[in-house]
Scaffold this active site. Structure first.
Site, short mmCIF file in Angstrom:
data_model
loop_
_atom_site.label_atom_id
_atom_site.label_comp_id
_atom_site.label_asym_id
_atom_site.label_seq_id
_atom_site.Cartn_x
_atom_site.Cartn_y
_atom_site.Cartn_z
N VAL A 47 -70.81 -39.37 -5.15
CA VAL A 47 -71.83 -40.34 -5.57
C VAL A 47 -72.92 -40.42 -4.50
O VAL A 47 -72.63 -40.45 -3.30
CB VAL A 47 -71.20 -41.72 -5.79
CG1 VAL A 47 -72.26 -42.70 -6.27
CG2 VAL A 47 -70.07 -41.62 -6.80
N HIS A 48 -74.16 -40.45 -4.95
CA HIS A 48 -75.32 -40.55 -4.06
C HIS A 48 -75.39 -41.98 -3.52
O HIS A 48 -76.11 -42.83 -4.05
CB HIS A 48 -76.60 -40.20 -4.84
CG HIS A 48 -77.84 -40.18 -4.01
ND1 HIS A 48 -78.29 -39.06 -3.35
CD2 HIS A 48 -78.75 -41.16 -3.72
CE1 HIS A 48 -79.42 -39.33 -2.72
NE2 HIS A 48 -79.72 -40.60 -2.93
N HIS A 49 -74.62 -42.25 -2.48
CA HIS A 49 -74.44 -43.63 -2.00
C HIS A 49 -74.10 -43.57 -0.51
O HIS A 49 -73.09 -42.99 -0.11
CB HIS A 49 -73.31 -44.30 -2.79
CG HIS A 49 -73.24 -45.78 -2.65
ND1 HIS A 49 -72.62 -46.40 -1.59
CD2 HIS A 49 -73.71 -46.76 -3.46
CE1 HIS A 49 -72.70 -47.71 -1.74
NE2 HIS A 49 -73.36 -47.96 -2.86
N ARG A 62 -73.96 -34.79 -4.22
CA ARG A 62 -74.59 -35.95 -3.58
C ARG A 62 -76.11 -35.78 -3.45
O ARG A 62 -76.87 -36.74 -3.52
CB ARG A 62 -73.96 -36.14 -2.20
CG ARG A 62 -74.20 -37.47 -1.54
CD ARG A 62 -73.44 -37.55 -0.23
NE ARG A 62 -72.00 -37.44 -0.43
CZ ARG A 62 -71.27 -36.38 -0.11
NH1 ARG A 62 -71.85 -35.32 0.45
NH2 ARG A 62 -69.98 -36.36 -0.33
#
Length: 563
Positions: free
Chosen positions: A460-462, A511
């Site tokens: 997840v792009h987090h 990501r």
């Protein structure tokens, strides 16, 4: 809801200003103790008005039979078989009564309770400020404790929610998120209570170039300040404050403060001359210039109509409804073609039309609102028909594509599911298809809500999820290593709905490709709204005259309106 959003204190002659953040972290949904549940005694065994079993029949007669046993072995076998059959029947009856029932009307084996739990948990992972010690998310801590200090003069901006996987806080999508979540609590509070979730529901260059957890931020946090000419921002904050006041109605002091702040902000925003009203991201205004590349607003009239509508529900003051219905045509004419029929952070016209239609169905106020109500009803009917027709493109797996391009499509599918379920339970098949697709019924066999199901996105792009929570401080350069890593995130941001697949149902779990893997609070708000609307009716839901029980509160939204 998070702490209420209110304008800074100014005299009536001064220009009201408000900033791009929420002042406190606060609650997401009210405590379960703030709602009074109504217990209904369902008599599953019919009770007779007279004890017929104790009265002899006037036609009763006695007969005598003589039973002769010719073979004891056959008789014993007959008794064993008879007793076995009786026992088998009793066991089957007990199984039918005791085992969980899967009602065919629900049409899916998806665990929607778990899905709602996890979707709400995502908001815990987004909190800024002093982090709650009892949070279910264990890879987060205190962050952004100096927010607001760089403003002149300094303002208190500690708290709120980070957007997506970024370390920025945007008031516009946050206010929309709070309005939408509040709406679902007002309409479906019994469902939230039934699954014990009422207690749960409480732009710098460096920020984008630095892949760093919010807890490790040590760079300057600039603040953007807007005045009352940022009409769209004002309207959305008014809507959030007003809707939240209905959620917290039992806390009269807090609810009253929310309404008072909403009324003050709405007054100054609508008093602006037409040539001063506009969007907070217009190019000539520093207010939202940094936000324009993330949440660029296309117009302001829909937010003012949206805010006026919610303020009417919060106060019962028909002057707010009058403003909203008078300006409805202007909002409709200003709607961009690409946003037509879509509910998301930039367009509230469709949702307003459904609220007007709801008013017309249950409390038709007649003149002078009938034109706007009639137009809204036609819009809503057309929208519902479009979901069943060929107006929208679809992926091969059945996901409706309401917007062209490479935008995250699931946020639109989620709000479409919520609106259609709220409007009509006859669209059950369509409603569930969008949420079921999100939860794993798709060609990729991928649950696009992190932590739900056996297969879900791992990159997840987090920022917080991608950098280990091991007590060490990681600089921007060190954080970049985690950003470029091909390994799964060390922390699972449970409940986050990612951007989702492309138009051909293909998904890339990387990501570095946020169009697929980024999660947003506004997108998750739509997911929560769809999940709670689809959730099984509460066990103690009251029955209407048609014998159905949907868990929908038909009158809660109109509590402050006198008819």
């Amino acid at each position: 809801m998070p702490s209420y959003m209110s304008p800074s204190s100014h005299s009536e002659t001064e220009s009201v200003k408000y900033v791009h953040t929420i002042s406190e972290a606060g609650r997401l949904l009210p405590s379960a103790s703030q709602w009074n549940s109504i217990e209904i005694d369902f008599n599953l065994v019919p009770q007779s008005s007279s004890e017929y079993g104790s009265l002899p029949s006037r036609y009763s007669k006695s007969f005598e039979y003589e039973l002769i046993i010719t073979d004891k072995q056959y008789f014993k076998r007959f008794l064993y078989i008879s007793v076995s059959v009786v026992l088998l029947i009793l066991v089957l009856i007990l199984l039918v009564e005791l085992l969980p029932h899967k009602h065919s009307r629900h049409g899916s084996s998806k665990n929607l309770t778990l899905a709602v739990n996890q979707a709400l948990t995502f908001f815990d992972a987004q909190k800024s400020g002093n982090y709650p010690k009892n949070s279910p998310v264990k890879f987060r801590g205190d962050s952004g404790l100096q927010d607001g200090n760089s403003s002149t003069p300094p303002v208190h901006l500690v708290g709120g929610f980070y957007d997506s996987g970024n370390n920025m806080k945007f008031t516009f999508p946050t206010a929309y998120t709070m309005t939408l979540l509040s709406w679902t609590v007002i309409e479906y509070h019994q469902k939230y209570d039934d699954i014990q979730e009422l207690g749960h529901v409480g732009i710098a260059k460096n920020d984008m170039s630095c892949w760093e957890r919010p807890e490790d931020m040590d760079y300057e946090r600039p603040v953007s300040i807007c005045d009352s000419s940022a009409s769209d921002l004002a309207g959305e904050i008014v809507a959030a404050l007003s809707a939240a006041s209905l959620v917290f109605k039992e806390d009269k002091d807090y609810s009253g403060k929310l309404v008072k702040s909403a009324e003050k902000l709405f007054e100054v925003a609508t008093k602006e001359e037409p040539d001063r009203q506009g969007t907070y991201t217009r190019s000539d205004d520093a207010c939202g210039r940094e936000s324009s590349s993330f949440y660029n607003s296309s117009g302001h009239t829909d937010e003012l109509v949206w805010g006026g509508t919610w303020l009417f529900f919060a106060t019962g003051n028909v002057s707010y409804l009058g403003y909203a219905t008078d300006a409805f045509d202007a909002a409709k004419s200003n709607e961009t073609s690409i946003d037509n029929g879509i509910l998301y952070w930039n367009n509230k016209l469709t949702a307003t039309a459904i609220l007007f239609t709801r008013l017309q169905f249950f409390h038709d106020l007649g003149y002078p609102y009938e034109n706007a109500f009639g137009e809204s009803s036609e819009m809503t009917d057309s929208l519902m028909c479009s979901y069943l027709g060929q107006n929208w493109d679809k992926t091969p797996g059945g996901l409706i594509l309401q917007r062209s391009g490479n935008e995250a499509q699931l946020q639109f599918a989620a709000t479409a599911s919520f609106l259609s379920k709220l409007y009509s339970d006859y669209l059950q098949v369509l409603v569930r298809s969008g949420v079921n697709y999100i939860l794993g019924d798709n060609p990729m066999k991928m649950s696009y809500m992190v932590g739900y199901g056996e297969q879900y996105p791992t990159q997840v792009h987090h920022r917080s999820a991608s950098i280990p929570w091991d007590g060490n401080h990681y600089s921007c350069e060190e954080g970049e290593r985690w950003f470029k890593s091909k390994d799964p995130n060390p922390n699972v941001v449970v409940g986050a709905m990612v951007g989702g697949p492309n138009h051909f149902d293909n998904f890339t779990d990387e990501r570095g490709q946020p169009v697929f893997t980024e999660a947003t609070i506004s997108g998750n708000a739509g997911l929560v709204a769809a999940l709670i609307a689809l959730h099984h009716p509460p066990r103690h839901a009251s029955h209407d005259k048609n014998g159905t029980h949907l868990g929908l509160d038909k009158t809660g939204l109109f509590e402050n309106i006198l008819f």
